[in-house]
Each structure stands twice: as C-alpha cells, then as structure tokens.
Design an enzyme around this catalytic site. Structure first.
Site, PDB file in Angstrom:
ATOM      1  N   GLY A  26       0.775  -1.227   0.000  1.00  0.00           N
ATOM      2  CA  GLY A  26       0.000   0.000   0.000  1.00  0.00           C
ATOM      3  C   GLY A  26       0.811   1.284   0.000  1.00  0.00           C
ATOM      4  O   GLY A  26       1.826   1.413  -0.689  1.00  0.00           O
ATOM      5  N   TYR A 176     -10.574   3.452  16.646  1.00  0.00           N
ATOM      6  CA  TYR A 176      -9.645   3.866  15.589  1.00  0.00           C
ATOM      7  C   TYR A 176      -9.414   5.376  15.648  1.00  0.00           C
ATOM      8  O   TYR A 176      -8.272   5.843  15.597  1.00  0.00           O
ATOM      9  CB  TYR A 176     -10.176   3.468  14.218  1.00  0.00           C
ATOM     10  CG  TYR A 176      -9.274   3.871  13.070  1.00  0.00           C
ATOM     11  CD1 TYR A 176      -8.037   3.266  12.902  1.00  0.00           C
ATOM     12  CD2 TYR A 176      -9.659   4.854  12.163  1.00  0.00           C
ATOM     13  CE1 TYR A 176      -7.196   3.625  11.851  1.00  0.00           C
ATOM     14  CE2 TYR A 176      -8.837   5.221  11.121  1.00  0.00           C
ATOM     15  CZ  TYR A 176      -7.602   4.604  10.959  1.00  0.00           C
ATOM     16  OH  TYR A 176      -6.771   4.979   9.923  1.00  0.00           O
TER      17      TYR A 176
END
Length: 314
Positions: A26, A176
């Site tokens: 990524g 998160y």
C-alpha cells in the site's frame, strides 16, 4: 473521465537513511519506493518477512539499484519494538527520515496486543510512541524529520480517557479515531519537546485522505474475512476519478511532509481536493482535536506510563 496525473518532486536523498513502518504494501510500499528512487537508504521494518521480501522485489523492479533492507518489527509488541530499537542503536547509523505509517483499522471485535492494549491504540499509537523513544539517539544524530501518518478519522470522536483500552463497550471506529487523535497529539508534542529540549529533530503530521488501501480490505489477521462495503465503494469511486484518491496519490502528503524543504515542523499535510479526501498534497488546518497542548501532554504522560518507555528530559 481520465484522472489528471498528480505528483510532487522529491529532493536528492543520497546519503540519507530512512525508516518507513508499514512498507510491505500500500501507501508504505509507495513511500519506500519513492525514497529509494531519490537515493535514500531505506529500512523496511516488517511483521511478515515474506511480504517484506516481496516488497523489496517490487521496489527493485522500479529502482534496480535501490538500497533497501528488511528489519523485523511487530508494532503490537513492545518487546519487538524494543528489539528493533536496540538493534538499530547498536548499528550506530543516524536516521534522517522516519515515517510512522503502519496502522490497523476497525477490527470487528476487540483484540488485545501482546501487552494487553486494544489493538488499534496499541499498534497505531503506543507502538510508534515507543519506537520513536527507542530510536531517539539515532534521530538526534541525524537531525531527523519524523512524519506521523494520522487519518481523517482524527477529525471525529475523542480520546476515551475513562477506558483507553476499550475493555467496555468496544466500538471499532471510535477506537480507531482515538488511536489517530492520540498519535497526532504525540507527533505535535514531539516537535514541541524537541525544540524545548534541544533534541534537534523536527516532527510533523500527514494524512492520506481516502483511498482504496488495504486498511478496510479483507484482513484475516484482524478478524475480517472479506472486504468491507466501504472499501468496495472507495475502489469504485477511485477507479472513476471521483472525489477520493488512489493509493499513489494518497502517499504524496506523507512524502511531501517527510522530504520537502518547504514542509514545516509542526505542520499538517493532506490532500487539497474537496473534503480533503483526494487531490494534490498541501498544508491543512489542524483538526480541532489535535490543537490542545494540554491534551497532548496528557497523552504523552499516559503513553510513557502504559509503555514504560520514557523519553529523556534533555
């Protein structure tokens, strides 16, 4: 409609040593490739050696003479973080660029790290906090620039001070957001403490916007057996050039923040398109949740207590 190419110039980095976490795929892999292309020696600390070797092969397809190597690192284990720090300090080579890019996002169920922390808080924030502390002598020797990758999620939610490890009423997205808020506050406090203590390093923040990376894809290791609906939608929009970025454009804010002579210490960089979720990189207004120096100091103190890793006073 074809997407207009977006890119930035990267200065010559010959003779510089760079460390990029989360570089086995990524955005991190793209960052490592660009740094190697600019002449830097690039270290890839990875949890999965097989993925790391594949990443090095991919880099060398673009940069045949790339000076890249693997190190072992599991950010969810403080023992692994300490071992990497000890090994690099023993090598004695200054580090000039550190990009804290690795992360994990929204496991469907609460998972603990090896040290008992909630996985996102422990990996995204506490692991990187401890890594910077262990590497501080080398960062000081290299007068390094440290770039920490946060998220648009740091513009929502809050730090759950009553339950930092989400042992009650776990919410993956809120956890998160907390991890990225804490991480951003740490990155800014790192710069303030470097200036006041004469450490000689600079620290800034970046965020990639929204792009079809592996964060929301199928991740069996975090309990997600298939791609989320969100990542499928993001892929569709990205392929059509609508609003969101690509994996390549999403790497540019961190690349700019870490290498550009115009990037500022304590600055915040992300995509400049609508909603700051895609487009070319640029400086952005700091999210409201990242502005409190008192909250940053509280995060710093809590992180030292939880990790049992302390930064020097001078």
């Amino acid at each position: 409609m074809p997407r207009k190419p977006i890119d930035i110039d990267v200065p010559d980095l010959s003779g510089r040593r760079a460390v990029v976490t989360g570089a086995s795929d990524g955005i991190g892999l793209g960052l490592a490739t660009r740094l190697a292309e600019a002449g830097a020696e690039v270290l890839l600390p990875v949890r999965n050696p097989r993925k790391g070797e594949a990443a090095i092969s991919t880099i060398r397809q673009t940069v045949p003479r790339a000076n890249v190597s693997l190190r072992e690192l599991d950010l969810s284990s403080l023992a692994s973080v300490a071992a990497l720090g000890k090994g690099l300090v023993e090598e004695g080579r200054p580090i000039h660029i550190l990009i804290n890019n690795a992360g994990v996002m929204t496991p469907p169920d609460r998972q603990p790290t090896a040290d008992g922390f909630e996985l996102q808080f422990g990996t995204n924030h506490l692991g990187h906090f401890a890594l910077v502390a262990h590497l501080l002598p080398l960062l000081r020797a290299g007068q390094a620039r440290v770039t920490s990758q946060v998220s648009v999620a740091a513009n929502q939610g809050a730090i759950n001070w009553d339950d930092l490890n989400w042992e009650r009423a776990y919410d993956g997205m809120k956890a998160y957001s907390q991890s990225k808020i804490a991480f951003g506050l740490f990155g800014l406090e790192l710069d303030r403490r470097s200036q006041s203590n004469g450490w000689g390093i600079s620290s800034n923040l970046s965020h990639p916007g929204v792009a079809p990376t592996s964060l929301l894809a199928a991740r069996p290791e975090v309990g997600r057996s298939q791609d989320t609906r969100s990542v499928r939608m993001i892929r569709a929009l990205s392929a059509r050039g609508i609003l969101v970025g690509t994996v390549r454009t999403a790497q540019l804010p961190a690349l700019y923040a870490a290498t550009s002579p115009d990037a500022k210490r304590g600055g915040f960089y992300g995509p400049r398109g609508p909603g700051h979720i895609g487009g070319p990189p640029g400086e952005q207004k700091l999210y409201s949740r990242l502005r409190s120096t008192e909250e940053a100091q509280r995060v710093w103190q809590a992180s030292e207590e939880l990790t049992k890793v302390a930064f020097p006073a001078c």
